[in-house]
Design a protein around this motif. Structure first.
Motif, mmCIF file in Angstrom:
data_model
loop_
_atom_site.group_PDB
_atom_site.id
_atom_site.type_symbol
_atom_site.label_atom_id
_atom_site.label_comp_id
_atom_site.label_asym_id
_atom_site.label_seq_id
_atom_site.Cartn_x
_atom_site.Cartn_y
_atom_site.Cartn_z
ATOM 1 N N SER A 128 6.450 25.646 -27.112
ATOM 2 C CA SER A 128 5.423 26.168 -26.204
ATOM 3 C C SER A 128 5.420 27.698 -26.145
ATOM 4 C CB SER A 128 5.632 25.598 -24.794
ATOM 5 O OG SER A 128 6.890 25.979 -24.273
ATOM 6 N N PHE A 129 6.057 28.368 -27.126
ATOM 7 C CA PHE A 129 6.176 29.829 -27.017
ATOM 8 C C PHE A 129 4.822 30.533 -27.090
ATOM 9 C CE2 PHE A 129 6.268 29.824 -31.726
ATOM 10 C CZ PHE A 129 5.498 30.941 -32.011
ATOM 11 N N ARG A 130 3.822 29.920 -27.707
ATOM 12 C CA ARG A 130 2.495 30.554 -27.801
ATOM 13 C C ARG A 130 1.867 30.689 -26.417
ATOM 14 N NH1 ARG A 130 3.724 27.332 -31.748
ATOM 15 N NH2 ARG A 130 3.481 27.953 -33.934
ATOM 16 N N SER A 131 1.929 29.625 -25.645
ATOM 17 C CA SER A 131 1.380 29.703 -24.285
ATOM 18 C C SER A 131 2.225 30.627 -23.417
ATOM 19 C CB SER A 131 1.307 28.303 -23.652
ATOM 20 O OG SER A 131 2.600 27.743 -23.493
ATOM 21 N N GLN A 132 3.532 30.681 -23.658
ATOM 22 C CA GLN A 132 4.397 31.587 -22.908
ATOM 23 C C GLN A 132 4.045 33.040 -23.200
ATOM 24 O OE1 GLN A 132 8.388 30.478 -23.977
ATOM 25 N NE2 GLN A 132 8.286 28.488 -22.939
ATOM 26 N N LEU A 133 3.689 33.310 -24.455
ATOM 27 C CA LEU A 133 3.285 34.666 -24.836
ATOM 28 C C LEU A 133 2.007 35.064 -24.101
ATOM 29 C CD1 LEU A 133 3.690 37.155 -26.622
ATOM 30 C CD2 LEU A 133 2.431 35.970 -28.439
ATOM 31 N N ALA A 170 10.283 48.853 -24.220
ATOM 32 C CA ALA A 170 10.495 47.850 -23.176
ATOM 33 C C ALA A 170 10.496 46.453 -23.773
ATOM 34 C CB ALA A 170 9.405 47.960 -22.104
ATOM 35 N N LEU A 171 11.525 45.682 -23.423
ATOM 36 C CA LEU A 171 11.585 44.276 -23.821
ATOM 37 C C LEU A 171 10.843 43.459 -22.767
ATOM 38 C CD1 LEU A 171 15.374 44.017 -24.773
ATOM 39 C CD2 LEU A 171 13.440 44.269 -26.326
ATOM 40 N N VAL A 172 9.825 42.735 -23.162
ATOM 41 C CA VAL A 172 9.064 41.919 -22.227
ATOM 42 C C VAL A 172 8.939 40.508 -22.803
ATOM 43 C CG1 VAL A 172 7.739 43.843 -21.271
ATOM 44 C CG2 VAL A 172 6.859 42.632 -23.263
ATOM 45 N N GLY A 173 8.798 39.538 -21.922
ATOM 46 C CA GLY A 173 8.647 38.176 -22.411
ATOM 47 C C GLY A 173 8.975 37.150 -21.351
ATOM 48 N N TYR A 174 8.881 35.915 -21.756
ATOM 49 C CA TYR A 174 9.129 34.779 -20.873
ATOM 50 C C TYR A 174 10.598 34.760 -20.468
ATOM 51 C CZ TYR A 174 6.931 30.440 -19.220
ATOM 52 O OH TYR A 174 6.329 29.462 -18.462
ATOM 53 N N THR A 175 10.876 34.168 -19.319
ATOM 54 C CA THR A 175 12.258 34.052 -18.893
ATOM 55 C C THR A 175 13.056 33.197 -19.880
ATOM 56 O OG1 THR A 175 13.723 33.379 -17.080
ATOM 57 C CG2 THR A 175 11.748 32.057 -17.414
ATOM 58 N N ASN A 176 14.284 33.611 -20.141
ATOM 59 C CA ASN A 176 15.204 32.907 -21.043
ATOM 60 C C ASN A 176 14.761 32.944 -22.503
ATOM 61 O OD1 ASN A 176 17.753 31.647 -20.884
ATOM 62 N ND2 ASN A 176 16.850 29.664 -21.350
ATOM 63 N N ALA A 177 13.951 33.949 -22.871
ATOM 64 C CA ALA A 177 13.526 34.081 -24.274
ATOM 65 C C ALA A 177 14.584 34.782 -25.115
ATOM 66 C CB ALA A 177 12.209 34.845 -24.359
ATOM 67 N N GLY A 178 15.586 35.371 -24.457
ATOM 68 C CA GLY A 178 16.647 36.054 -25.186
ATOM 69 C C GLY A 178 16.571 37.566 -25.113
ATOM 70 N N LYS A 179 15.841 38.100 -24.123
ATOM 71 C CA LYS A 179 15.696 39.560 -24.013
ATOM 72 C C LYS A 179 17.039 40.239 -23.747
ATOM 73 C CE LYS A 179 12.697 39.406 -20.675
ATOM 74 N NZ LYS A 179 12.732 37.926 -20.557
ATOM 75 N N SER A 180 17.812 39.690 -22.813
ATOM 76 C CA SER A 180 19.091 40.313 -22.470
ATOM 77 C C SER A 180 20.077 40.239 -23.627
ATOM 78 C CB SER A 180 19.680 39.650 -21.214
ATOM 79 O OG SER A 180 18.850 39.878 -20.089
ATOM 80 N N SER A 181 20.048 39.149 -24.375
ATOM 81 C CA SER A 181 20.918 39.033 -25.556
ATOM 82 C C SER A 181 20.554 40.091 -26.590
ATOM 83 C CB SER A 181 20.793 37.633 -26.176
ATOM 84 O OG SER A 181 21.259 36.645 -25.290
ATOM 85 N N VAL A 238 9.178 39.493 -26.733
ATOM 86 C CA VAL A 238 10.241 38.610 -27.222
ATOM 87 C C VAL A 238 9.911 37.174 -26.844
ATOM 88 C CG1 VAL A 238 12.719 38.139 -27.197
ATOM 89 C CG2 VAL A 238 11.886 40.486 -26.886
ATOM 90 N N VAL A 239 9.894 36.285 -27.841
ATOM 91 C CA VAL A 239 9.654 34.864 -27.583
ATOM 92 C C VAL A 239 10.761 34.046 -28.239
ATOM 93 C CG1 VAL A 239 7.146 35.141 -27.446
ATOM 94 C CG2 VAL A 239 8.198 34.523 -29.635
ATOM 95 N N ASP A 240 11.018 32.891 -27.675
ATOM 96 C CA ASP A 240 11.964 31.940 -28.260
ATOM 97 C C ASP A 240 11.196 31.113 -29.282
ATOM 98 O OD1 ASP A 240 13.700 29.928 -28.929
ATOM 99 O OD2 ASP A 240 14.058 29.237 -26.883
ATOM 100 N N SER A 241 11.326 31.478 -30.565
ATOM 101 C CA SER A 241 10.513 30.819 -31.599
ATOM 102 C C SER A 241 10.886 29.359 -31.795
ATOM 103 C CB SER A 241 10.656 31.569 -32.930
ATOM 104 O OG SER A 241 12.003 31.610 -33.343
#
Length: 477
Positions: free
Chosen positions: A344-349, A255-266, A337-340
């Motif tokens: 702020s990706f750490r708090s998003q994680l 399962a791909l999980v993560g913040y919105t717009n992190a690039g999961k669908s890509s 999945v995070v947008d590196s």
């Protein structure tokens, strides 16, 4: 049609800086709200914020800041000082015996002001354009919405309202639409207001006695009935999803999980070759998509794309989308999945992990995917590698990165696999196809007994196939 229908509405954003919230956190939250508002189709023309001890006061902001905010909208900046309560005829007859001073005291509802001795206000932009909408980066109660609209003379929305509206526009499947509608009605019910003619309905109750329901009470009852109806529909769909999920229980699911717009669908599109929606928008994906990794592996590995998360995600939406999030709950492996490239990706994680914890996803094995590494400098990439030594840095535009991830996933699922031999007699049909579908064939040879296959797979799959071979032999005797 009116020309104003094509006009893009302009919005001003309002942040409330509570104790222990840093300036950087406030800015990040307002930046995120700006992206939400832009996704909704508004043009952000300004922002303002204020330090407050809480958001529980009548108008959230202090008097001075409220008047300053009203300069953006052309409002008076003052909340109506009293609300006159309507009374039944019997009460009005009783009041006729009272003095005017006594009536004034009963009919006035004064607005409580925030009890803060010293109020610090952050700098805000000077109004340059008139705003049609005021959007607060916090949740507002029905009375606060009413007070703020009275003071600003404009439409007022809160963060939850914005997110629910985005979900409403992006929901595509029947299940997603039902889930969003339940959350929207749950949000709207306490915020209903009288729209004229809100008198009590006469003739209610047993034997014609009683005041009956007001129009707003009737509307709320209709909403409760509608929510119950939607939940029943969703429950039926949930059974269909459970059936499909049970069929996949023997598969290897990621399962791909993560913040919105992190690039999961890509990433989903790149790994599976499927035509899933990819858009640079918040909450572009609300529906769970399950596809096999391409080129297919043996055993097959399924990849599922889930709804993205965000700070202060409304609890009603978390509850409504629980069936969608169950994909993560039932997965064998999670890819966070995070947008590196986002500072702020750490708090998003942490937000992602917190929301998944709410639905019981805590002990599932996981990999951290530092996505969009093509946007990082060599120094930034090296620093992240040092900070997250076990993470996988990749770009969905780099074929080698995708091949490396594919190999990592295969390696993960093969850790608990065993290599065994299976002999399939020539007289048995159909078993070899299942062996090739469920196991990774290492070699094949032929002798007088049948086809000897050396394969790699789980002990359960080997046992299942051997049982089928034995059953087929028994049937032939």
């Amino acid at each position: 049609m009116h020309s104003t229908q094509a006009k893009i509405q302009k919005a001003v954003l309002v942040g409330v800086q509570l104790p222990r919230v840093t300036d950087a956190e406030l800015k990040s939250s307002l930046d995120e709200l700006a992206r939400l508002v832009t996704t909704l189709g508004y043009e952000v023309v300004g922002r303002t914020s204020q330090r407050r001890s809480s958001t529980r006061t009548a108008a959230v902001l202090g008097d001075g800041k409220l008047r300053e905010l009203s300069q953006w909208t052309g409002g008076s900046g003052d909340v109506a000082s009293m609300v006159v309560k309507k009374k039944h005829k019997a009460a009005l007859k009783f009041d006729s015996n009272k003095t005017s001073d006594e009536l004034d005291e009963e009919n006035e509802e004064f607005i409580e002001e925030d009890e803060i001795s010293e109020e610090e206000t952050t700098d805000s932009e000077a109004p340059k354009e008139r705003a049609d909408v005021v959007i607060f980066d916090c949740d507002l109660s029905p009375s606060q919405l009413r007070n703020l609209e009275s003071a600003t003379g404009a439409t007022v929305l809160d963060r939850t309202g914005v997110i629910i509206e985005i979900f409403s526009r992006h929901a595509r499947t029947r299940a997603a639409r039902l889930q969003v509608e339940i959350a929207r009605l749950t949000y709207v019910a306490p915020r209903l207001r009288e729209t004229g003619g809100g008198e009590d309905r006469g003739g209610g109750g047993v034997g014609g006695k009683g005041a009956g329901e007001t129009s707003i009470e009737l509307d709320r009852r209709k909403i409760r009935d509608r929510i119950k109806e939607l939940k029943n529909e969703l429950g039926a769909i949930g059974q269909e999803h459970l059936t499909r999920r049970s069929r996949r229980q023997q598969e290897n699911c990621v399962a791909l999980v993560g913040y919105t717009n992190a690039g999961k669908s890509s990433l989903m599109r790149a790994m599976t070759g499927s035509e899933v929606l990819v858009a640079d928008k918040l909450f572009a994906t609300l529906d769970t998509t399950v596809r096999a990794i391409h080129p297919e592996t043996r055993p097959k590995i399924l990849l599922s794309d889930t709804v993205g998360f965000i700070k202060k995600l409304p609890h009603d939406l978390v509850a409504s989308f629980k069936s969608t999030l169950d994909e993560a709950l039932n997965a064998s492996l999670l890819l966070y999945v995070v947008d590196s490239s986002d500072p702020s990706f750490r708090s998003q994680l942490e937000v992602t992990k917190s929301v998944l914890g709410e639905v019981g996803v805590e002990d599932t094995p996981s990999f951290l995917i530092l996505n969009k590494r093509d946007r990082l400098s060599a120094e930034e990439s090296a620093a992240l590698r040092k900070e997250f030594p076990d993470a996988i840095q990749l770009s969905t535009r780099n074929p080698q990165d995708l091949q490396d991830l594919r190999a990592r996933l295969i390696s993960f699922f093969e850790e608990d696999m065993v290599d065994e031999d299976i002999i399939v007699p020539y007289s048995i049909q159909g078993i070899i196809g299942e062996v090739r579908a469920r196991l990774r064939v290492l070699s094949e040879s032929y002798d007088e007994k049948g086809v000897k296959i050396t394969a790699r797979g789980s002990s359960e799959d080997f046992s299942r196939i051997r049982s089928k071979i034995q059953q087929a032999l028994d049937d032939k005797e």
